[in-house]
Design a protein around this motif. Structure first.
Motif, PDB file in Angstrom:
ATOM      1  N   ARG A 168       0.855  -0.984  -0.016  1.00  0.00           N
ATOM      2  CA  ARG A 168       0.046  -0.064   0.056  1.00  0.00           C
ATOM      3  C   ARG A 168       0.938   1.436   0.035  1.00  0.00           C
ATOM      4  N   GLU A 169       1.926   1.130   0.628  1.00  0.00           N
ATOM      5  CA  GLU A 169       2.710   2.215   0.768  1.00  0.00           C
ATOM      6  C   GLU A 169       3.473   2.582  -0.590  1.00  0.00           C
ATOM      7  N   LEU A 170       3.885   1.295  -1.053  1.00  0.00           N
ATOM      8  CA  LEU A 170       4.597   1.435  -2.309  1.00  0.00           C
ATOM      9  C   LEU A 170       3.703   2.174  -3.484  1.00  0.00           C
ATOM     10  N   GLU A 171       2.425   1.687  -3.329  1.00  0.00           N
ATOM     11  CA  GLU A 171       1.473   2.561  -4.647  1.00  0.00           C
ATOM     12  C   GLU A 171       1.214   3.931  -4.010  1.00  0.00           C
ATOM     13  N   ASN A 172       1.185   4.197  -2.814  1.00  0.00           N
ATOM     14  CA  ASN A 172       1.064   5.558  -2.467  1.00  0.00           C
ATOM     15  C   ASN A 172       2.269   6.470  -2.919  1.00  0.00           C
ATOM     16  N   VAL A 173       3.452   5.962  -3.008  1.00  0.00           N
ATOM     17  CA  VAL A 173       4.463   6.407  -3.383  1.00  0.00           C
ATOM     18  C   VAL A 173       4.684   6.596  -4.954  1.00  0.00           C
ATOM     19  N   LEU A 174       4.209   5.665  -5.664  1.00  0.00           N
ATOM     20  CA  LEU A 174       3.989   5.759  -7.085  1.00  0.00           C
ATOM     21  C   LEU A 174       3.080   6.666  -7.369  1.00  0.00           C
ATOM     22  N   GLU A 175       2.094   6.856  -6.936  1.00  0.00           N
ATOM     23  CA  GLU A 175       1.139   7.684  -7.255  1.00  0.00           C
ATOM     24  C   GLU A 175       1.220   9.310  -7.020  1.00  0.00           C
ATOM     25  N   ARG A 176       2.042   9.448  -5.955  1.00  0.00           N
ATOM     26  CA  ARG A 176       2.569  10.796  -5.539  1.00  0.00           C
ATOM     27  C   ARG A 176       3.758  10.986  -6.755  1.00  0.00           C
ATOM     28  N   ALA A 177       4.359  10.163  -7.070  1.00  0.00           N
ATOM     29  CA  ALA A 177       5.526  10.383  -7.926  1.00  0.00           C
ATOM     30  C   ALA A 177       4.846  10.796  -9.402  1.00  0.00           C
ATOM     31  N   ILE A 178       3.953  10.063  -9.867  1.00  0.00           N
ATOM     32  CA  ILE A 178       3.312  10.368 -11.063  1.00  0.00           C
ATOM     33  C   ILE A 178       2.416  11.749 -11.181  1.00  0.00           C
ATOM     34  N   ASN A 179       1.879  12.162  -9.789  1.00  0.00           N
ATOM     35  CA  ASN A 179       1.399  13.305  -9.772  1.00  0.00           C
ATOM     36  C   ASN A 179       2.163  14.426 -10.381  1.00  0.00           C
ATOM     37  N   VAL A 180       3.421  14.291  -9.794  1.00  0.00           N
ATOM     38  CA  VAL A 180       4.383  15.576  -9.963  1.00  0.00           C
ATOM     39  C   VAL A 180       5.246  15.148 -11.183  1.00  0.00           C
ATOM     40  N   LEU A 181       5.163  14.070 -11.747  1.00  0.00           N
ATOM     41  CA  LEU A 181       6.145  13.811 -12.995  1.00  0.00           C
ATOM     42  C   LEU A 181       5.977  14.813 -14.124  1.00  0.00           C
ATOM     43  N   GLU A 182       7.052  15.202 -14.652  1.00  0.00           N
ATOM     44  CA  GLU A 182       7.420  16.168 -15.697  1.00  0.00           C
ATOM     45  C   GLU A 182       7.659  15.325 -16.938  1.00  0.00           C
ATOM     46  N   ASN A 183       8.524  14.315 -16.791  1.00  0.00           N
ATOM     47  CA  ASN A 183       8.359  13.428 -18.008  1.00  0.00           C
ATOM     48  C   ASN A 183       7.993  12.181 -17.790  1.00  0.00           C
ATOM     49  N   LYS A 184       8.585  11.162 -18.488  1.00  0.00           N
ATOM     50  CA  LYS A 184       8.401   9.640 -18.519  1.00  0.00           C
ATOM     51  C   LYS A 184       8.960   9.007 -17.576  1.00  0.00           C
ATOM     52  N   THR A 185       9.764   9.519 -16.828  1.00  0.00           N
ATOM     53  CA  THR A 185      10.703   8.577 -15.954  1.00  0.00           C
ATOM     54  C   THR A 185      10.674   9.167 -14.719  1.00  0.00           C
ATOM     55  N   ILE A 186      10.495   8.375 -13.578  1.00  0.00           N
ATOM     56  CA  ILE A 186      10.253   8.697 -12.376  1.00  0.00           C
ATOM     57  C   ILE A 186      11.585   8.866 -11.563  1.00  0.00           C
ATOM     58  N   GLU A 187      12.133   9.898 -11.365  1.00  0.00           N
ATOM     59  CA  GLU A 187      13.563   9.942 -10.726  1.00  0.00           C
ATOM     60  C   GLU A 187      13.428  10.389  -9.173  1.00  0.00           C
ATOM     61  N   LEU A 188      14.698  10.429  -8.685  1.00  0.00           N
ATOM     62  CA  LEU A 188      14.672  10.688  -6.939  1.00  0.00           C
ATOM     63  C   LEU A 188      13.697  11.917  -6.597  1.00  0.00           C
ATOM     64  N   HIS A 189      13.961  12.973  -7.338  1.00  0.00           N
ATOM     65  CA  HIS A 189      13.497  13.981  -7.021  1.00  0.00           C
ATOM     66  C   HIS A 189      11.897  14.251  -6.977  1.00  0.00           C
TER      67      HIS A 189
END
Length: 470
Positions: A364-385
Protein backbone atom coordinates in the motif's frame (compact mmCIF):
# COMPACT_ATOMS: atom_id res chain seq x y z
CA UNK A 1 -71.67 21.60 8.43
CA UNK A 2 -73.35 22.53 5.13
CA UNK A 3 -74.44 19.46 3.12
CA UNK A 4 -72.88 19.10 -0.30
CA UNK A 5 -75.35 18.99 -3.21
CA UNK A 6 -76.04 15.50 -4.61
CA UNK A 7 -74.62 16.58 -8.00
CA UNK A 8 -71.33 17.48 -6.32
CA UNK A 9 -71.12 14.14 -4.52
CA UNK A 10 -71.78 12.21 -7.73
CA UNK A 11 -69.16 14.20 -9.63
CA UNK A 12 -66.60 13.63 -6.85
CA UNK A 13 -67.29 9.89 -6.95
CA UNK A 14 -66.93 9.83 -10.74
CA UNK A 15 -63.55 11.59 -10.48
CA UNK A 16 -62.18 8.99 -8.08
CA UNK A 17 -59.94 6.23 -9.37
CA UNK A 18 -62.09 3.66 -7.55
CA UNK A 19 -65.61 2.51 -8.42
CA UNK A 20 -68.22 2.43 -5.65
CA UNK A 21 -71.24 0.31 -4.77
CA UNK A 22 -73.47 0.60 -1.65
CA UNK A 23 -75.84 -2.08 -0.31
CA UNK A 24 -78.19 -2.31 2.66
CA UNK A 25 -77.99 -4.92 5.40
CA UNK A 26 -79.76 -7.45 3.13
CA UNK A 27 -77.28 -6.92 0.29
CA UNK A 28 -79.71 -4.92 -1.87
CA UNK A 29 -78.01 -2.31 -4.07
CA UNK A 30 -78.77 1.24 -2.96
CA UNK A 31 -76.17 2.97 -5.13
CA UNK A 32 -73.65 2.16 -7.89
CA UNK A 33 -71.70 4.86 -9.68
CA UNK A 34 -72.04 5.24 -13.45
CA UNK A 35 -68.49 4.08 -14.30
CA UNK A 36 -69.06 0.83 -12.36
CA UNK A 37 -72.32 0.32 -14.25
CA UNK A 38 -70.58 0.96 -17.58
CA UNK A 39 -67.92 -1.60 -16.72
CA UNK A 40 -70.46 -4.39 -16.08
CA UNK A 41 -72.58 -3.22 -19.04
CA UNK A 42 -75.69 -2.01 -17.20
CA UNK A 43 -77.29 1.20 -15.96
CA UNK A 44 -77.99 2.73 -12.57
CA UNK A 45 -81.74 2.45 -13.11
CA UNK A 46 -81.44 -1.28 -13.80
CA UNK A 47 -79.35 -2.23 -10.76
CA UNK A 48 -80.89 -0.19 -7.94
CA UNK A 49 -82.99 -2.51 -5.77
CA UNK A 50 -81.41 -5.75 -6.99
CA UNK A 51 -79.38 -8.16 -4.80
CA UNK A 52 -75.70 -7.46 -5.29
CA UNK A 53 -74.86 -11.09 -6.09
CA UNK A 54 -77.23 -10.98 -9.10
CA UNK A 55 -75.42 -7.97 -10.57
CA UNK A 56 -71.74 -8.36 -9.67
CA UNK A 57 -70.13 -11.77 -10.08
CA UNK A 58 -68.14 -13.13 -7.15
CA UNK A 59 -69.42 -10.34 -4.91
CA UNK A 60 -69.12 -10.63 -1.12
CA UNK A 61 -70.80 -7.34 -0.27
CA UNK A 62 -73.89 -9.09 1.17
CA UNK A 63 -71.61 -11.13 3.46
CA UNK A 64 -69.81 -8.04 4.78
CA UNK A 65 -73.20 -6.33 5.33
CA UNK A 66 -74.28 -9.32 7.40
CA UNK A 67 -71.07 -10.05 9.39
CA UNK A 68 -69.75 -6.52 9.80
CA UNK A 69 -66.16 -7.71 9.03
CA UNK A 70 -64.25 -5.58 6.55
CA UNK A 71 -62.25 -7.13 3.71
CA UNK A 72 -59.24 -5.19 2.44
CA UNK A 73 -57.44 -5.54 -0.93
CA UNK A 74 -59.16 -8.73 -1.98
CA UNK A 75 -58.80 -9.93 -5.59
CA UNK A 76 -62.18 -10.26 -7.32
CA UNK A 77 -62.60 -11.62 -10.88
CA UNK A 78 -65.16 -9.55 -12.82
CA UNK A 79 -65.81 -9.60 -16.59
CA UNK A 80 -62.59 -11.47 -17.38
CA UNK A 81 -60.61 -8.93 -15.33
CA UNK A 82 -59.21 -9.08 -11.86
CA UNK A 83 -60.28 -6.23 -9.61
CA UNK A 84 -58.80 -5.19 -6.28
CA UNK A 85 -61.79 -4.87 -3.96
CA UNK A 86 -62.21 -3.22 -0.56
CA UNK A 87 -65.41 -3.87 1.41
CA UNK A 88 -66.43 -1.98 4.58
CA UNK A 89 -69.50 -2.36 6.83
CA UNK A 90 -71.60 0.80 7.39
CA UNK A 91 -72.23 1.11 11.14
CA UNK A 92 -74.71 3.73 12.41
CA UNK A 93 -75.27 4.13 16.17
CA UNK A 94 -73.65 0.75 16.74
CA UNK A 95 -75.88 -1.07 14.24
CA UNK A 96 -74.79 -2.53 10.89
CA UNK A 97 -76.91 -0.78 8.29
CA UNK A 98 -75.21 -1.99 5.15
CA UNK A 99 -71.84 -2.00 3.34
CA UNK A 100 -69.82 0.06 0.87
CA UNK A 101 -67.44 -1.48 -1.62
CA UNK A 102 -64.75 -0.05 -3.88
CA UNK A 103 -62.95 -1.64 -6.76
CA UNK A 104 -59.93 -0.50 -8.74
CA UNK A 105 -59.45 -0.75 -12.52
CA UNK A 106 -62.63 0.45 -14.05
CA UNK A 107 -61.84 -1.28 -17.34
CA UNK A 108 -59.54 -4.01 -18.71
CA UNK A 109 -57.29 -1.45 -20.42
CA UNK A 110 -56.44 0.18 -17.09
CA UNK A 111 -55.80 -3.27 -15.64
CA UNK A 112 -53.33 -4.00 -18.43
CA UNK A 113 -51.62 -0.64 -17.84
CA UNK A 114 -51.32 -1.43 -14.15
CA UNK A 115 -50.00 -4.93 -14.87
CA UNK A 116 -47.39 -3.49 -17.27
CA UNK A 117 -46.37 -0.94 -14.66
CA UNK A 118 -45.95 -3.67 -12.04
CA UNK A 119 -43.95 -5.78 -14.48
CA UNK A 120 -41.63 -2.85 -15.18
CA UNK A 121 -41.07 -2.41 -11.43
CA UNK A 122 -40.31 -6.13 -11.09
CA UNK A 123 -37.81 -5.89 -13.96
CA UNK A 124 -36.16 -2.88 -12.28
CA UNK A 125 -35.89 -4.78 -9.00
CA UNK A 126 -34.31 -7.75 -10.78
CA UNK A 127 -31.81 -5.43 -12.48
CA UNK A 128 -30.76 -3.70 -9.26
CA UNK A 129 -30.65 -7.03 -7.42
CA UNK A 130 -28.39 -8.42 -10.13
CA UNK A 131 -26.16 -5.33 -9.90
CA UNK A 132 -26.00 -5.70 -6.11
CA UNK A 133 -25.09 -9.38 -6.42
CA UNK A 134 -22.28 -8.49 -8.84
CA UNK A 135 -20.90 -6.08 -6.23
CA UNK A 136 -20.91 -9.01 -3.80
CA UNK A 137 -18.63 -11.02 -6.08
CA UNK A 138 -14.94 -11.23 -5.27
CA UNK A 139 -12.86 -8.93 -7.47
CA UNK A 140 -9.47 -10.66 -7.51
CA UNK A 141 -8.06 -14.05 -8.43
CA UNK A 142 -4.68 -15.67 -7.80
CA UNK A 143 -3.60 -14.25 -11.16
CA UNK A 144 -3.77 -10.78 -9.55
CA UNK A 145 -1.39 -11.77 -6.72
CA UNK A 146 1.99 -10.83 -8.18
CA UNK A 147 5.30 -12.06 -6.82
CA UNK A 148 8.16 -14.32 -7.88
CA UNK A 149 10.03 -14.49 -4.59
CA UNK A 150 10.23 -18.04 -3.18
CA UNK A 151 8.44 -17.15 0.05
CA UNK A 152 5.53 -15.54 -1.80
CA UNK A 153 5.20 -18.27 -4.44
CA UNK A 154 5.14 -20.94 -1.74
CA UNK A 155 2.41 -19.08 0.16
CA UNK A 156 0.36 -18.55 -3.02
CA UNK A 157 0.56 -22.25 -3.91
CA UNK A 158 -0.56 -23.17 -0.39
CA UNK A 159 -3.52 -20.78 -0.62
CA UNK A 160 -4.60 -22.37 -3.91
CA UNK A 161 -4.58 -25.82 -2.32
CA UNK A 162 -6.72 -24.88 0.68
CA UNK A 163 -9.20 -22.86 -1.41
CA UNK A 164 -11.07 -26.02 -2.34
CA UNK A 165 -12.06 -26.99 1.21
CA UNK A 166 -14.56 -25.26 3.47
CA UNK A 167 -12.49 -24.71 6.61
CA UNK A 168 -12.18 -21.32 8.30
CA UNK A 169 -9.07 -19.33 7.42
CA UNK A 170 -7.18 -16.71 9.40
CA UNK A 171 -5.01 -14.41 7.29
CA UNK A 172 -2.34 -12.55 9.25
CA UNK A 173 0.21 -9.98 8.22
CA UNK A 174 1.08 -6.33 8.52
CA UNK A 175 -1.20 -3.61 7.17
CA UNK A 176 -0.89 -3.17 3.42
CA UNK A 177 0.37 -6.69 2.62
CA UNK A 178 -2.74 -7.67 0.64
CA UNK A 179 -4.82 -9.74 3.07
CA UNK A 180 -8.10 -8.84 1.35
CA UNK A 181 -6.65 -9.76 -2.07
CA UNK A 182 -5.83 -13.23 -0.76
CA UNK A 183 -9.36 -13.56 0.69
CA UNK A 184 -10.87 -12.58 -2.69
CA UNK A 185 -8.67 -15.06 -4.55
CA UNK A 186 -9.47 -17.92 -2.16
CA UNK A 187 -13.22 -17.34 -2.56
CA UNK A 188 -12.87 -17.19 -6.35
CA UNK A 189 -11.16 -20.59 -6.33
CA UNK A 190 -13.68 -22.24 -4.00
CA UNK A 191 -16.89 -24.09 -4.78
CA UNK A 192 -18.74 -21.05 -3.37
CA UNK A 193 -17.43 -18.74 -6.10
CA UNK A 194 -20.87 -18.25 -7.70
CA UNK A 195 -22.30 -17.04 -4.39
CA UNK A 196 -21.72 -13.76 -2.51
CA UNK A 197 -18.37 -12.59 -1.17
CA UNK A 198 -19.13 -10.10 1.61
CA UNK A 199 -16.20 -8.12 3.08
CA UNK A 200 -16.67 -6.55 6.51
CA UNK A 201 -14.17 -4.18 8.12
CA UNK A 202 -14.80 -4.84 11.81
CA UNK A 203 -12.66 -1.86 12.84
CA UNK A 204 -14.60 0.60 10.66
CA UNK A 205 -18.06 -0.18 12.12
CA UNK A 206 -18.88 1.36 15.53
CA UNK A 207 -19.18 -1.32 18.21
CA UNK A 208 -22.81 -0.45 18.99
CA UNK A 209 -23.77 -1.02 15.33
CA UNK A 210 -21.65 -4.09 14.55
CA UNK A 211 -24.19 -6.65 15.81
CA UNK A 212 -27.04 -5.21 13.73
CA UNK A 213 -24.78 -4.97 10.68
CA UNK A 214 -23.65 -8.59 10.96
CA UNK A 215 -26.93 -10.20 12.05
CA UNK A 216 -29.56 -7.70 10.87
CA UNK A 217 -32.50 -6.30 12.81
CA UNK A 218 -36.30 -6.39 12.89
CA UNK A 219 -38.69 -3.51 12.33
CA UNK A 220 -38.65 -1.17 15.34
CA UNK A 221 -35.70 -2.94 17.00
CA UNK A 222 -34.19 0.39 18.05
CA UNK A 223 -34.57 4.12 17.49
CA UNK A 224 -33.71 4.93 13.89
CA UNK A 225 -34.16 1.35 12.67
CA UNK A 226 -35.15 1.12 9.02
CA UNK A 227 -38.86 0.42 8.50
CA UNK A 228 -39.35 -3.25 7.74
CA UNK A 229 -36.00 -4.19 9.29
CA UNK A 230 -32.77 -5.03 7.50
CA UNK A 231 -30.92 -8.17 6.48
CA UNK A 232 -27.59 -8.76 8.18
CA UNK A 233 -24.35 -9.33 6.27
CA UNK A 234 -24.26 -12.97 7.39
CA UNK A 235 -27.65 -13.58 5.82
CA UNK A 236 -26.59 -11.75 2.65
CA UNK A 237 -23.47 -13.94 2.48
CA UNK A 238 -25.47 -17.16 2.88
CA UNK A 239 -23.96 -20.01 0.80
CA UNK A 240 -20.97 -17.77 0.09
CA UNK A 241 -18.03 -16.32 2.02
CA UNK A 242 -17.90 -13.58 4.63
CA UNK A 243 -14.53 -11.84 5.10
CA UNK A 244 -14.09 -10.43 8.61
CA UNK A 245 -11.22 -7.98 8.24
CA UNK A 246 -9.50 -6.58 11.34
CA UNK A 247 -11.24 -9.14 13.57
CA UNK A 248 -8.70 -8.34 16.28
CA UNK A 249 -10.48 -5.00 16.84
CA UNK A 250 -13.76 -6.70 17.81
CA UNK A 251 -14.92 -6.29 21.42
CA UNK A 252 -15.14 -9.29 23.73
CA UNK A 253 -18.95 -9.11 23.93
CA UNK A 254 -19.22 -9.11 20.15
CA UNK A 255 -16.71 -11.97 19.96
CA UNK A 256 -19.09 -14.06 22.09
CA UNK A 257 -22.02 -13.41 19.75
CA UNK A 258 -19.88 -14.16 16.71
CA UNK A 259 -18.66 -17.42 18.26
CA UNK A 260 -22.23 -18.60 18.80
CA UNK A 261 -23.14 -17.80 15.19
CA UNK A 262 -20.13 -19.78 13.94
CA UNK A 263 -20.72 -22.75 16.24
CA UNK A 264 -24.48 -23.06 15.74
CA UNK A 265 -24.52 -21.84 12.12
CA UNK A 266 -27.48 -19.62 12.93
CA UNK A 267 -28.13 -15.98 13.73
CA UNK A 268 -30.80 -14.03 15.60
CA UNK A 269 -31.50 -10.52 14.24
CA UNK A 270 -31.55 -7.70 16.79
CA UNK A 271 -35.07 -7.44 18.19
CA UNK A 272 -36.11 -10.64 16.41
CA UNK A 273 -37.69 -13.85 17.64
CA UNK A 274 -36.99 -16.13 14.67
CA UNK A 275 -33.59 -17.83 14.35
CA UNK A 276 -32.14 -17.88 10.82
CA UNK A 277 -29.92 -20.75 9.67
CA UNK A 278 -26.82 -19.76 7.71
CA UNK A 279 -24.18 -21.55 5.66
CA UNK A 280 -21.12 -19.35 5.16
CA UNK A 281 -17.38 -19.85 4.97
CA UNK A 282 -15.38 -17.64 7.33
CA UNK A 283 -12.20 -15.89 6.26
CA UNK A 284 -10.85 -13.59 8.96
CA UNK A 285 -7.85 -11.27 8.85
CA UNK A 286 -5.88 -9.15 11.27
CA UNK A 287 -2.53 -7.39 11.62
CA UNK A 288 -2.56 -8.00 15.37
CA UNK A 289 -0.93 -10.82 17.33
CA UNK A 290 -4.06 -12.78 18.29
CA UNK A 291 -2.12 -15.44 20.22
CA UNK A 292 -0.71 -12.75 22.48
CA UNK A 293 -4.16 -11.16 22.79
CA UNK A 294 -5.52 -14.55 23.89
CA UNK A 295 -2.83 -14.74 26.60
CA UNK A 296 -3.73 -11.23 27.75
CA UNK A 297 -7.46 -11.98 27.75
CA UNK A 298 -8.40 -9.46 25.06
CA UNK A 299 -9.38 -12.11 22.50
CA UNK A 300 -11.42 -15.24 23.18
CA UNK A 301 -9.40 -18.44 22.96
CA UNK A 302 -12.37 -20.50 21.71
CA UNK A 303 -13.06 -17.99 18.93
CA UNK A 304 -9.36 -17.97 17.99
CA UNK A 305 -9.37 -21.73 17.50
CA UNK A 306 -12.65 -21.53 15.61
CA UNK A 307 -11.31 -19.09 12.98
CA UNK A 308 -7.68 -20.29 12.95
CA UNK A 309 -8.24 -23.70 11.39
CA UNK A 310 -5.88 -22.71 8.56
CA UNK A 311 -3.41 -19.85 8.92
CA UNK A 312 -1.95 -17.81 6.07
CA UNK A 313 0.77 -15.38 7.17
CA UNK A 314 1.56 -12.91 4.40
CA UNK A 315 5.19 -11.73 4.42
CA UNK A 316 5.87 -7.98 4.52
CA UNK A 317 7.38 -6.31 1.46
CA UNK A 318 10.78 -5.96 3.16
CA UNK A 319 10.93 -9.78 3.26
CA UNK A 320 10.40 -10.11 -0.50
CA UNK A 321 12.16 -7.12 -1.99
CA UNK A 322 12.90 -9.04 -5.18
CA UNK A 323 9.20 -8.55 -5.99
CA UNK A 324 9.48 -4.73 -5.93
CA UNK A 325 10.18 -4.31 -9.68
CA UNK A 326 7.26 -6.56 -10.65
CA UNK A 327 4.88 -4.88 -8.21
CA UNK A 328 6.03 -1.41 -9.26
CA UNK A 329 5.42 -2.25 -12.92
CA UNK A 330 1.90 -3.50 -12.16
CA UNK A 331 1.07 -0.46 -10.02
CA UNK A 332 2.41 1.97 -12.62
CA UNK A 333 0.23 0.41 -15.33
CA UNK A 334 -2.76 0.75 -12.98
CA UNK A 335 -1.93 4.39 -12.19
CA UNK A 336 -1.40 5.19 -15.87
CA UNK A 337 -5.05 4.37 -16.53
CA UNK A 338 -6.12 6.49 -13.58
CA UNK A 339 -4.07 9.56 -14.55
CA UNK A 340 -4.15 9.16 -18.35
CA UNK A 341 -0.40 8.58 -18.66
CA UNK A 342 1.54 6.28 -20.95
CA UNK A 343 4.93 4.53 -20.91
CA UNK A 344 5.97 5.70 -17.44
CA UNK A 345 9.28 4.16 -16.31
CA UNK A 346 11.35 4.04 -13.10
CA UNK A 347 14.99 5.12 -13.04
CA UNK A 348 17.65 2.72 -11.68
CA UNK A 349 18.40 5.20 -8.87
CA UNK A 350 14.77 5.05 -7.72
CA UNK A 351 14.76 1.25 -7.78
CA UNK A 352 17.94 1.25 -5.74
CA UNK A 353 16.29 3.52 -3.15
CA UNK A 354 13.24 1.24 -3.15
CA UNK A 355 15.49 -1.70 -2.28
CA UNK A 356 17.04 0.29 0.59
CA UNK A 357 13.70 1.31 2.10
CA UNK A 358 12.08 -0.93 4.77
CA UNK A 359 8.49 -0.31 3.58
CA UNK A 360 6.58 -0.25 6.90
CA UNK A 361 3.38 0.38 4.89
CA UNK A 362 4.14 -2.53 2.53
CA UNK A 363 2.53 -2.69 -0.94
CA UNK A 364 0.00 0.00 0.00
CA UNK A 365 2.88 2.37 0.78
CA UNK A 366 4.57 1.48 -2.52
CA UNK A 367 1.39 2.35 -4.41
CA UNK A 368 1.07 5.68 -2.55
CA UNK A 369 4.70 6.56 -3.33
CA UNK A 370 4.22 5.82 -7.04
CA UNK A 371 0.93 7.71 -7.19
CA UNK A 372 2.59 10.75 -5.63
CA UNK A 373 5.46 10.49 -8.11
CA UNK A 374 3.16 10.29 -11.13
CA UNK A 375 1.26 13.34 -9.90
CA UNK A 376 4.42 15.49 -9.99
CA UNK A 377 6.11 13.75 -12.92
CA UNK A 378 7.33 16.15 -15.61
CA UNK A 379 8.58 13.57 -18.11
CA UNK A 380 8.11 9.82 -18.46
CA UNK A 381 10.70 8.56 -15.98
CA UNK A 382 10.33 8.65 -12.20
CA UNK A 383 13.52 10.10 -10.71
CA UNK A 384 14.65 10.54 -7.12
CA UNK A 385 13.39 14.14 -7.01
CA UNK A 386 9.86 12.85 -7.79
CA UNK A 387 9.76 10.78 -4.59
CA UNK A 388 8.38 11.93 -1.21
CA UNK A 389 10.87 13.74 1.01
CA UNK A 390 11.34 10.83 3.43
CA UNK A 391 12.49 8.63 0.54
CA UNK A 392 14.81 11.27 -0.90
CA UNK A 393 16.68 11.56 2.39
CA UNK A 394 19.51 9.11 3.20
CA UNK A 395 18.36 6.15 5.25
CA UNK A 396 20.19 4.32 8.03
CA UNK A 397 21.98 2.37 5.34
CA UNK A 398 23.28 5.64 3.83
CA UNK A 399 24.18 7.56 7.00
CA UNK A 400 27.20 9.77 6.92
CA UNK A 401 29.42 11.24 9.66
CA UNK A 402 30.66 14.64 10.77
CA UNK A 403 33.67 15.57 12.91
CA UNK A 404 33.03 16.72 16.47
CA UNK A 405 35.69 18.25 18.79
CA UNK A 406 35.27 17.50 22.51
CA UNK A 407 37.45 17.51 25.68
CA UNK A 408 38.50 14.33 27.41
CA UNK A 409 39.14 13.75 31.14
CA UNK A 410 42.61 15.29 30.83
CA UNK A 411 41.15 18.50 29.40
CA UNK A 412 42.53 17.63 25.98
CA UNK A 413 40.63 18.20 22.73
CA UNK A 414 39.87 15.08 20.72
CA UNK A 415 38.08 14.70 17.39
CA UNK A 416 35.38 12.04 17.01
CA UNK A 417 32.98 11.10 14.24
CA UNK A 418 29.24 10.90 14.90
CA UNK A 419 26.63 9.46 12.53
CA UNK A 420 24.07 11.81 11.04
CA UNK A 421 20.66 10.46 9.97
CA UNK A 422 17.18 11.84 9.27
CA UNK A 423 15.25 13.03 12.32
CA UNK A 424 12.46 10.50 11.87
CA UNK A 425 15.00 7.66 11.87
CA UNK A 426 16.59 9.04 15.02
CA UNK A 427 13.16 9.24 16.66
CA UNK A 428 12.39 5.67 15.57
CA UNK A 429 15.68 4.43 17.07
CA UNK A 430 14.91 6.15 20.37
CA UNK A 431 11.34 4.87 20.40
CA UNK A 432 12.42 1.30 19.70
CA UNK A 433 15.01 1.41 22.49
CA UNK A 434 12.48 2.88 24.97
CA UNK A 435 9.97 0.10 24.21
CA UNK A 436 12.60 -2.63 24.57
CA UNK A 437 13.76 -1.23 27.93
CA UNK A 438 10.19 -0.91 29.24
CA UNK A 439 9.34 -4.47 28.22
CA UNK A 440 12.47 -5.68 29.99
CA UNK A 441 11.39 -3.71 33.08
CA UNK A 442 7.89 -5.29 33.03
CA UNK A 443 9.19 -8.80 32.25
CA UNK A 444 7.47 -8.75 28.88
CA UNK A 445 4.05 -7.62 30.16
CA UNK A 446 2.88 -5.46 27.26
CA UNK A 447 -0.28 -4.24 29.00
CA UNK A 448 1.76 -2.89 31.92
CA UNK A 449 4.43 -1.51 29.58
CA UNK A 450 1.82 0.37 27.53
CA UNK A 451 0.43 1.99 30.70
CA UNK A 452 3.88 3.07 31.84
CA UNK A 453 4.69 4.44 28.38
CA UNK A 454 1.39 6.31 28.29
CA UNK A 455 0.15 4.72 25.06
CA UNK A 456 -2.71 2.40 24.14
CA UNK A 457 -1.92 -1.30 24.24
CA UNK A 458 -2.95 -1.66 20.58
CA UNK A 459 -0.42 1.05 19.68
CA UNK A 460 2.25 -0.86 21.55
CA UNK A 461 1.41 -4.07 19.65
CA UNK A 462 1.68 -2.19 16.36
CA UNK A 463 5.02 -0.64 17.30
CA UNK A 464 6.44 -3.98 18.45
CA UNK A 465 5.40 -5.45 15.11
CA UNK A 466 6.90 -2.54 13.20
CA UNK A 467 10.22 -2.61 15.11
CA UNK A 468 10.33 -6.43 15.16
CA UNK A 469 10.37 -6.53 18.96
CA UNK A 470 9.52 -10.00 20.26
Amino acid sequence: MKTLPREWLEEIINLLNERIVVVNRKGIILYMDKAYCDFIDTTQDEVIGLPIQEVVENSRMHIVARTGKEEIQELQPINNSVMVANRFPIVIDGNIEGAVGTVMFSDPEKLRMYRNHIQQLVNDIRYYRSAAEKNMKSKYTFHDLLGESPVFKKLKDFAKVISGNDSSILITGESGTGKELFANAIHNSSFRDQNPFVPVNCAAIPEELLESELFGYEDGAFTGAKKGGKKGLFEIANNGTIFLDEIGDMSLSMQSKLLRALQEREILPVGGQKIISIDVRIIAATHRDLENMVREGTFRQDLFYRINVINIDIPPLRMRKEDIPLLSEMLIRKLERKFYRQNVAISPEVLKRFYQHTWPGNVRELENVLERAINVLENKTIELHDLPLYLKEPKLEDTYTVKQKTKNNHNQFIVTSIPIQPLKDTMATVERQAIKEMLAFTDGNKLKAAKLLGIAKTSLYDKCKMYDIK
